[in-house]
Design an enzyme around this catalytic site. Sequence first.
Site, PDB file in Angstrom:
ATOM      1  N   HIS A 162      -1.095   6.582   1.407  1.00 32.53           N
ATOM      2  CA  HIS A 162       0.499   6.344   1.711  1.00 32.53           C
ATOM      3  C   HIS A 162       1.183   7.292   0.406  1.00 32.53           C
ATOM      4  CE1 HIS A 162       0.929   2.621   4.093  1.00 32.53           C
ATOM      5  NE2 HIS A 162       0.152   3.465   4.694  1.00 32.53           N
ATOM      6  N   ASP A 189      -7.873  -0.483   5.415  1.00 35.81           N
ATOM      7  CA  ASP A 189      -7.030  -0.226   6.333  1.00 35.81           C
ATOM      8  C   ASP A 189      -7.056   1.124   6.987  1.00 35.81           C
ATOM      9  OD1 ASP A 189      -4.969   0.336   7.960  1.00 35.81           O
ATOM     10  OD2 ASP A 189      -3.376   0.169   6.343  1.00 35.81           O
ATOM     11  N   LYS A 217       5.296   3.549   1.455  1.00 35.39           N
ATOM     12  CA  LYS A 217       4.786   4.563   2.501  1.00 35.39           C
ATOM     13  C   LYS A 217       5.606   5.823   2.099  1.00 35.39           C
ATOM     14  CE  LYS A 217       2.651   5.512   6.935  1.00 35.39           C
ATOM     15  NZ  LYS A 217       2.297   5.062   8.262  1.00 35.39           N
ATOM     16  N   ASP A 257      -1.952   1.869  -0.883  1.00 37.33           N
ATOM     17  CA  ASP A 257      -2.705   2.331   0.212  1.00 37.33           C
ATOM     18  C   ASP A 257      -2.912   3.544  -0.237  1.00 37.33           C
ATOM     19  OD1 ASP A 257      -3.273   3.763   2.910  1.00 37.33           O
ATOM     20  OD2 ASP A 257      -2.913   1.568   3.600  1.00 37.33           O
ATOM     21  N   ASP A 264      -1.499  10.318   6.433  1.00 38.41           N
ATOM     22  CA  ASP A 264      -1.842   9.017   6.420  1.00 38.41           C
ATOM     23  C   ASP A 264      -2.562   8.744   7.930  1.00 38.41           C
ATOM     24  OD1 ASP A 264      -2.331   6.285   5.828  1.00 38.41           O
ATOM     25  OD2 ASP A 264      -0.459   5.649   6.738  1.00 38.41           O
ATOM     26  N   GLU A 269       4.685  -3.199   0.093  1.00 38.00           N
ATOM     27  CA  GLU A 269       3.799  -1.971   0.334  1.00 38.00           C
ATOM     28  C   GLU A 269       4.692  -0.778   0.606  1.00 38.00           C
ATOM     29  OE1 GLU A 269       0.342  -0.118   3.270  1.00 38.00           O
ATOM     30  OE2 GLU A 269       1.093  -2.033   3.425  1.00 38.00           O
ATOM     31  N   TRP A 292       5.056  -4.823   4.947  1.00 40.57           N
ATOM     32  CA  TRP A 292       5.272  -3.418   4.995  1.00 40.57           C
ATOM     33  C   TRP A 292       6.319  -3.203   6.239  1.00 40.57           C
ATOM     34  CZ3 TRP A 292       3.983  -0.345   9.503  1.00 40.57           C
ATOM     35  CH2 TRP A 292       4.439   1.004   9.085  1.00 40.57           C
ATOM     36  N   ASP A 337      -5.687   7.362   8.241  1.00 43.08           N
ATOM     37  CA  ASP A 337      -6.648   6.244   8.286  1.00 43.08           C
ATOM     38  C   ASP A 337      -8.140   6.499   8.551  1.00 43.08           C
ATOM     39  OD1 ASP A 337      -4.727   4.377   6.923  1.00 43.08           O
ATOM     40  OD2 ASP A 337      -3.650   4.317   8.684  1.00 43.08           O
ATOM     41  N   HIS A 377      -5.256  -1.074  -0.189  1.00 45.67           N
ATOM     42  CA  HIS A 377      -5.558  -0.789   1.204  1.00 45.67           C
ATOM     43  C   HIS A 377      -6.212   0.306   1.064  1.00 45.67           C
ATOM     44  CE1 HIS A 377      -2.755  -3.283   4.044  1.00 45.67           C
ATOM     45  NE2 HIS A 377      -3.354  -4.064   3.242  1.00 45.67           N
TER      46      HIS A 377
END
Length: 426
Positions: free
Chosen positions: A262, A326, A228, A259, A294, A226, A185, A296, A286
Amino acid sequence: MQEPIRQSYEAAKELYAQHGIDVDQVLRELEKLKISVHCWQGDDVRGFLFQDQALTGGISVTGNYPGAARTPNELRSDLEKAFSLIPGKHKVNLHAIYADTEEKPELDELEPRHFQRWVDWARERGLGLDFNPTCFSHEMSKDGLTLSHPDPAVRRFWIDHCKASRRIGAYFGEQLGQTCVTNVWVPDGYKDTPADRMAPRKRLKASLDEVFAEKLDPSHHLDAVESKLFGLGSEAYTVGSHEFYMGYAIQNHKMICLDAGHFHPTEVISNKLSSLALYTSGILLHVSRPMRWDSDHVVVMDDELLDIGRELVRSRLLDTTHIGLDFFDASINRVAAWVIGTRNTIKALLRAMLEPVEALKKAELDGDFTTRLALTEEFKSYPFGAVWDYYCDKSGVPVRENWLAEVKTYEQNVLLKRGSRASIVN
């Protein structure tokens, strides 16, 4: 085995058996699943190679809860505590900046020997390792660009770093007998609308072609890429968009990393799994919890996590999907964050495995949508918790919230006695 837990489990087994669900077999299958637990929750994505470097790449960690790991040994100790409270045998996901070495290698100079202590530790505990090149928080991540930078020298640095990372991942897989997934990424993008969207993507594609040129044993190592949607500093344009990496991965036989944070706030990755599975050899997840963007957050058992579990089970994707976490939250106990997020992910998979999948599919095929809806809703109150309690007790980890007392004790005896990171660095 505590007798009330066993009795509740036996009663739950009888209920599920009425729908042809063999709960003992479900637990045998669940025990095989490995969650890749991300190391960076334990120290707020700081790593050990460049500890004074500011966090960049559109990443931000908020909070100042005491006890962040300052050394590799502290981080491993924290992970051990977390794993002692989570049923099953799992993996640890490392970033390149978590090298454990007295040397001062640059990112493009990293070798497997710089991670040997991690390998020895994982082998002793029966854990696997996954890996990621660290293409952020470095002076060479210039102007928010790495593999797509217009300067060939900058691109060369990051190409060499990613090539080195793949070799490290292959070493992990060979040494531990568990396939390592190395996920690429990069944060590349622009804060405002670019005049040329194509040129950076051409450069990124060419860089990735060179990164992946070396053939590695797929029994030891697998590649993932990956995407985003955006990050801080790249709000208007991300070079590695979902469409870019979807095309690249399918064309070049790489895994796509999805993810949960993302994508656009109204998108969910659970709805993408069956489509991508038709065209790819595998998917890397993820699992995170976006909030507004994002951000997380620690994974909770919300609708999307449950839907991810259902999609993996109903579409029979567990054998080809690598599940990782993640998230990073410095406002709460970091060990507790690992435990909560990992246990919830396993719970979601268990709940999905305890649903009458074949009956639901048959009702749908027959056009009996009434039965499909009725069974779906009634199973939401079936006693999966009794099965989960049994699985935890059988695995030798605390049942229900009893794990929290152990984390609180660890906090008092270990985490609160740690000084600042500067006390280690200086």
